[in-house]
Design a protein around this motif. Structure first.
Motif, short mmCIF file in Angstrom:
data_model
loop_
_atom_site.label_atom_id
_atom_site.label_comp_id
_atom_site.label_asym_id
_atom_site.label_seq_id
_atom_site.Cartn_x
_atom_site.Cartn_y
_atom_site.Cartn_z
N VAL A 39 0.84 -1.21 0.00
CA VAL A 39 0.00 0.00 0.00
C VAL A 39 0.87 1.25 0.00
O VAL A 39 0.52 2.27 -0.60
CB VAL A 39 -0.99 0.02 1.18
CG1 VAL A 39 -1.97 -1.14 1.07
CG2 VAL A 39 -0.29 0.01 2.52
N ILE A 55 -7.72 3.06 -1.40
CA ILE A 55 -7.32 1.71 -0.98
C ILE A 55 -8.21 1.24 0.17
O ILE A 55 -8.30 1.89 1.21
CB ILE A 55 -5.84 1.69 -0.55
CG1 ILE A 55 -4.94 2.06 -1.75
CG2 ILE A 55 -5.46 0.31 -0.01
CD1 ILE A 55 -3.47 2.11 -1.41
N VAL A 79 -4.03 3.56 3.78
CA VAL A 79 -5.28 2.80 3.74
C VAL A 79 -6.45 3.72 4.08
O VAL A 79 -6.46 4.38 5.12
CB VAL A 79 -5.22 1.60 4.71
CG1 VAL A 79 -6.58 0.90 4.79
CG2 VAL A 79 -4.14 0.62 4.28
#
Length: 451
Positions: A39, A55, A79
């Protein structure tokens, strides 16, 4: 709109349309060593391509999960959204999340832990393309758009018509060692920067802890007698264990295995500042009247710690795979003195050993026969040795003692070139570093392929 199955082009330019990247994962190891680096790289590359990428991470149930995975993921700045494991199967069946997430028209579902089939099902619900990271198995090649694989062997093993979907990205775990902060770890442990770290991984299940704890503590005393403060022993505490629960395995009144594997006197110290530790009494002559101080490391997964260890002692199981992935030398302990408590065999023998009433008697008869047969067969138990089909790391199997194990360790510690040889062998079993960037490139290429 269903996703096409045409392979992505590496030269495809990024689109201006926002995209959703949905990552499926499960356990603490995958969250820390697969999701985190990927990520981070994804966000960097999306910004470089002037593309908006949202994400989301959706967790599936895992027997090794600690329950802290959603909290850890929410701390990753890259995230945007997290759904915890208890809501997973509703999502898998309906495509609906617990918080009714909205979705962009264009997106990709990425496998980074769990069951590879989940990726295919989730993508069908969302109409997204699919990417799977594969260490050892690449499944459902007819239904997955792209595979990022650890080694070229997986490409060669795939049917020829699907091989264009495969790209060798390397080992996501290989980046853990290079990114771990050695200074931060030694400071937390309260030792000098050049101190050799020796890790203890006694396991998480009672049958392993009852043997592993007294044996490994005795090993620590033996090593301390020779090396003193030049080594620091640290014990990885499994997430299912409390410190009082761990201490039970050092108590002869609770742990009957101590009669077979003598354990030195142990005191649990929980200071106001710093990490808790075990203070061991010395039961052998050495430079100090006191035995070693064994620091207790409760952060899980402890991959950053164990990646910095010069040597580890471990039981069989997943620990050997993780240490092998980190390139950390290990000595694998398989003592057989208390086989009456262990269920080894499969088939009819295994059935008999599990029967109430007669199981214990059957185990005492069956297990010694089975151990003798295993010793003669040369069967390997540690994952690096299974991968290599030879002994890369030593497995001590049989009626071994703490002294036997510490003597093997001394041979390595006194000859650092032998430890270096093990590190090189372990690294050659895995793929190269830099996998996170390559995986991120593959994900963005896959999602941006024109439909």
């Amino acid at each position: 709109m269903p996703a096409t199955t045409q392979s992505p082009s590496a030269s495809t330019a990024a689109t201006a349309a926002p995209i959703d990247i949905v990552i499926l994962s499960n356990g603490p190891g995958e969250v820390a060593t697969w999701v985190k680096p990927v990520v981070r790289s994804l966000k960097t590359k999306a910004l470089q391509n002037q593309q908006t990428a949202r994400i989301s991470v959706i967790l599936s149930p895992c027997p090794h999960a600690s329950g802290q995975e959603p909290i850890a993921l929410q701390k990753y700045p890259e995230v945007d959204r997290v759904q915890s494991a208890p809501n997973f199967f509703k999502f898998l069946l309906t495509g609906k999340t617990a918080d009714s997430w909205d979705w962009h028209q264009q997106g990709v579902v990425v496998f980074l832990g769990g069951d590879q089939l989940y990726t295919v099902i989730a993508a069908k619900h969302l109409g997204y393309r699919t990417v799977t990271y594969a260490e050892w198995d690449a499944r459902w090649p007819g239904m997955v758009d792209s595979f990022g694989v650890m080694q070229a062997d997986l490409v060669q093993a795939a049917p020829a018509r699907y091989q264009p979907k495969f790209k060798v990205v390397g080992d996501l775990m290989a980046d853990v060692q290079s990114s771990a902060d050695r200074a931060e770890i030694t400071t937390a442990l309260g030792c000098a920067p050049k101190t050799t770290l020796v890790g203890l991984l006694p396991g998480s299940k009672p049958v392993k802890l009852s043997i592993g704890m007294p044996m490994m503590l005795s090993i620590a005393v033996d090593l301390h007698a020779q090396y003193g403060q030049s080594i620091q022993v640290v014990l990885g505490v499994a997430p299912n264990l409390t410190l009082p629960g761990l201490m039970q395995y050092t108590d002869p009144a609770y742990n009957t295995a101590i009669a077979t594997f003598p354990c030195p006197p142990v005191t649990l110290i929980e200071p106001n500042e710093g990490l808790p530790y075990l203070q061991l009494g010395a039961d052998r002559d050495g430079p100090d009247r006191d035995g070693p101080k064994i620091v207790l490391w409760q952060r899980f997964p402890a991959l950053d710690l164990f990646s910095q260890c010069g040597l580890c002692f471990t039981t069989v199981g997943a620990n050997t795979a993780q240490l092998g992935s980190l390139g950390t030398p290990m000595i694998v302990l398989l003592p057989t003195q208390t086989l009456g408590a262990i269920t080894f065999a499969d088939g009819l023998a295994g059935l008999l050993s599990r029967l109430p009433g007669v199981g214990a008697i059957a185990r005492r008869i069956i297990n010694p026969i089975l151990v003798s047969a295993l010793q003669k067969s040369g069967k390997r138990f540690a994952w690096p040795n299974i991968w290599a089909k030879r002994e890369v790391v030593p497995e001590l199997f049989g009626p071994i003692t703490a002294t036997d194990a510490s003597n093997v360790a001394k041979n390595f510690l006194n000859n650092p070139e032998k430890l270096d040889a093990i590190r090189q062998d372990l690294r050659q079993l895995r793929g190269p570093a830099g996998a996170a960037d390559k995986m991120a490139d593959l994900i963005l290429e896959t999602v941006n392929y024109p439909k």
